[in-house]
Design a protein around this motif. Structure first.
Motif, short mmCIF file in Angstrom:
data_model
loop_
_atom_site.label_atom_id
_atom_site.label_comp_id
_atom_site.label_asym_id
_atom_site.label_seq_id
_atom_site.Cartn_x
_atom_site.Cartn_y
_atom_site.Cartn_z
N GLY A 1 -24.98 7.12 -13.33
CA GLY A 1 -26.24 6.54 -13.77
C GLY A 1 -26.45 5.07 -13.46
O GLY A 1 -27.51 4.52 -13.79
N GLY B 1 -26.84 3.75 -10.58
CA GLY B 1 -27.83 3.61 -9.50
C GLY B 1 -27.26 3.66 -8.09
O GLY B 1 -27.90 3.19 -7.14
N LYS B 2 -26.09 4.28 -7.92
CA LYS B 2 -25.48 4.35 -6.60
C LYS B 2 -26.36 5.12 -5.61
O LYS B 2 -26.62 4.65 -4.50
CB LYS B 2 -24.10 5.04 -6.69
CG LYS B 2 -23.12 4.30 -7.58
CD LYS B 2 -21.80 5.03 -7.72
CE LYS B 2 -21.90 6.40 -8.34
NZ LYS B 2 -22.35 6.40 -9.74
N SER B 3 -26.80 6.31 -6.02
CA SER B 3 -27.64 7.11 -5.11
C SER B 3 -28.95 6.39 -4.84
O SER B 3 -29.48 6.43 -3.71
CB SER B 3 -27.95 8.47 -5.74
OG SER B 3 -26.77 9.13 -6.06
N SER B 4 -29.47 5.72 -5.86
CA SER B 4 -30.75 5.01 -5.70
C SER B 4 -30.61 3.86 -4.70
O SER B 4 -31.51 3.62 -3.90
CB SER B 4 -31.22 4.47 -7.04
OG SER B 4 -31.36 5.53 -7.96
N ASP C 1 -36.54 7.07 -6.65
CA ASP C 1 -36.92 8.18 -7.52
C ASP C 1 -36.55 7.80 -8.95
O ASP C 1 -35.37 7.66 -9.27
CB ASP C 1 -36.16 9.44 -7.05
CG ASP C 1 -36.48 10.65 -7.91
OD1 ASP C 1 -37.29 10.53 -8.86
OD2 ASP C 1 -35.90 11.71 -7.65
N HIS D 1 -28.15 13.45 -11.31
CA HIS D 1 -26.76 13.03 -11.10
C HIS D 1 -26.24 13.67 -9.81
O HIS D 1 -26.54 14.83 -9.51
CB HIS D 1 -25.88 13.49 -12.26
CG HIS D 1 -26.05 12.65 -13.49
ND1 HIS D 1 -25.66 11.33 -13.54
CD2 HIS D 1 -26.55 12.93 -14.71
CE1 HIS D 1 -25.91 10.84 -14.75
NE2 HIS D 1 -26.47 11.80 -15.47
N THR D 2 -25.42 12.93 -9.10
CA THR D 2 -24.79 13.45 -7.88
C THR D 2 -23.62 14.35 -8.28
O THR D 2 -22.91 14.08 -9.26
CB THR D 2 -24.26 12.28 -7.03
OG1 THR D 2 -25.34 11.39 -6.79
CG2 THR D 2 -23.67 12.75 -5.71
N GLY E 1 -20.43 9.67 -10.17
CA GLY E 1 -19.75 8.78 -11.09
C GLY E 1 -19.25 9.47 -12.35
O GLY E 1 -18.36 8.96 -13.04
N LYS F 1 -29.89 -2.80 -11.30
CA LYS F 1 -30.96 -2.70 -12.31
C LYS F 1 -31.34 -4.06 -12.89
O LYS F 1 -31.62 -4.18 -14.08
CB LYS F 1 -30.59 -1.73 -13.45
CG LYS F 1 -30.23 -0.31 -12.96
CD LYS F 1 -30.25 0.71 -14.08
CE LYS F 1 -29.70 2.05 -13.64
NZ LYS F 1 -29.72 3.08 -14.66
N ASP G 1 -33.98 -5.49 -12.56
CA ASP G 1 -35.40 -5.47 -12.98
C ASP G 1 -35.53 -5.22 -14.48
O ASP G 1 -36.57 -5.52 -15.09
CB ASP G 1 -36.15 -4.38 -12.20
CG ASP G 1 -35.52 -3.01 -12.42
OD1 ASP G 1 -36.00 -2.25 -13.25
OD2 ASP G 1 -34.50 -2.71 -11.75
N ALA H 1 -32.49 -1.33 -7.12
CA ALA H 1 -32.93 -0.28 -6.19
C ALA H 1 -34.41 0.00 -6.43
O ALA H 1 -35.15 0.34 -5.51
CB ALA H 1 -32.11 0.98 -6.42
N1 LIG Z 1 -34.94 0.30 -13.61
C1 LIG Z 1 -34.11 0.72 -12.68
N2 LIG Z 1 -33.69 2.00 -12.68
C2 LIG Z 1 -32.82 2.39 -11.71
C3 LIG Z 1 -32.36 1.51 -10.70
N3 LIG Z 1 -31.50 2.19 -9.91
C4 LIG Z 1 -31.45 3.43 -10.39
N4 LIG Z 1 -32.25 3.58 -11.47
C5 LIG Z 1 -32.45 4.79 -12.28
O1 LIG Z 1 -31.23 5.06 -12.95
C6 LIG Z 1 -31.01 6.47 -12.99
C7 LIG Z 1 -29.69 6.82 -12.35
O2 LIG Z 1 -29.74 6.47 -10.98
P1 LIG Z 1 -28.82 7.18 -9.89
O3 LIG Z 1 -29.08 6.51 -8.59
O4 LIG Z 1 -28.98 8.66 -9.94
O5 LIG Z 1 -27.38 6.80 -10.46
P2 LIG Z 1 -25.96 7.21 -9.85
O6 LIG Z 1 -25.10 6.02 -9.97
O7 LIG Z 1 -26.13 7.78 -8.50
O8 LIG Z 1 -25.46 8.32 -10.87
P3 LIG Z 1 -24.39 9.53 -10.57
O9 LIG Z 1 -24.86 10.27 -9.39
O10 LIG Z 1 -24.37 10.36 -11.81
O11 LIG Z 1 -23.06 8.89 -10.36
C8 LIG Z 1 -32.21 7.14 -12.29
O12 LIG Z 1 -33.14 7.52 -13.26
C9 LIG Z 1 -32.77 6.01 -11.43
O13 LIG Z 1 -34.15 6.14 -11.23
C10 LIG Z 1 -32.84 0.15 -10.72
O14 LIG Z 1 -32.50 -0.69 -9.90
N5 LIG Z 1 -33.70 -0.17 -11.73
#
Ligand SMILES: Nc1nc2c(ncn2[C@@H]2O[C@H](COP(=O)(O)OP(=O)(O)OP(=O)(O)O)[C@@H](O)[C@H]2O)c(=O)[nH]1
Ligand SMILES: [Mg+2]
Length: 201
Positions: free
Chosen positions: A17, A19-22, A33, A38-39, A65, A125, A127, A155
């Motif tokens: 969570g 934001g790695k994928s983002s 998105d 979750h990945t 993660g 994050k 923002d 992201a």
């Molecule tokens: N406000 C905000 N939300 C973000 C940002 N990056 C990601 N998110 C949100 O955070 C949530 C998790 O983002 P992911 O990119 O899925 O996180 P992850 O690290 O890939 O999570 P896993 O795949 O479970 O390891 C999603 O709802 C995204 O939209 C950011 O920079 N700002």
């Protein structure tokens, strides 16, 4: 240096969570998105870029993660040229887990010389208005744990995302140049009658 494109593998690690994928999707497809899933396991995407005159194909590996997916992600750590340790500035626990991610990477990637491995730390994050980790605190952790570069990203807003991946490339190239320098030092040493040589390796 030749004009050939260099293939570099970078891997994104950090709590579920953060934001790695983002970050990967923002960088490669310029999309965000807000309802990302979750990945599960790992995914990767490539992007070509030029950094300081070097052409690079960046192969970005995005990992799951969540703890329950550990056995699915760790086999993919080997061969990574750089590791992006990622946390979210609004999630203190994700910051406190950075050391565990670092250890997990060093162990499963079988890094021989962890002190010189290029890690880059990302606080994502930014923002979000409610922070749980300050910039100073994150910088201090980076300084204490290996003097790693620290970048704050979003992201969502596309803040510093390209800069972060470019920094990863720079870190890898810097290590590579250091190695080339060492090898050159040894070459000179072999053909030299004097005992002076490189002392960096
Ligand atoms: N406000 C905000 N939300 C973000 C940002 N990056 C990601 N998110 C949100 O955070 C949530 C998790 O983002 P992911 O990119 O899925 O996180 P992850 O690290 O890939 O999570 P896993 O795949 O479970 O390891 C999603 O709802 C995204 O939209 C950011 O920079 N700002
Ligand atoms: Mg993910």
């Amino acid at each position: 240096m030749s004009g050939k494109s260099l293939l570099l593998k970078v891997i994104l690690l950090g709590d579920g969570g953060v934001g790695k994928s983002s970050l990967m999707n923002r960088y490669v497809t310029n999309k965000f998105d807000s309802q990302a899933f979750h990945t599960i396991g790992v995914e990767f995407l490539n992007r070509d870029l030029e950094v300081d005159g070097r052409f690079v194909t960046l192969q970005i590996w995005d990992t799951a993660g969540q703890e329950r997916f550990k056995s699915l992600r760790t086999p993919f750590y080997r061969g990574a040229d750089c590791c992006l340790l990622t946390f979210s500035v609004d999630d203190r626990q994700s910051f406190e887990n950075l050391s565990n991610w670092q250890k997990e990477f060093v162990y499963y990637a079988d890094v021989k010389d962890p002190e010189h491995f290029p890690f880059v730390v990302l606080g994502n994050k930014i923002d979000k208005l409610e922070r749980q980790v300050s910039t100073e605190e994150a910088q201090a952790w980076c300084l204490e744990n290996g003097n790693y570069p620290y970048l704050e990203t979003s992201a969502k807003d596309d803040t510093n995302v390209a800069v972060a991946f470019e920094e990863a490339v720079r870190q890898v190239l810097a290590v590579e140049e250091q190695l080339e320098h060492c090898m050159l030092g040894h070459t000179i040493d072999l053909h030299s009658s004097s005992k002076s040589g490189s002392s960096c390796c």
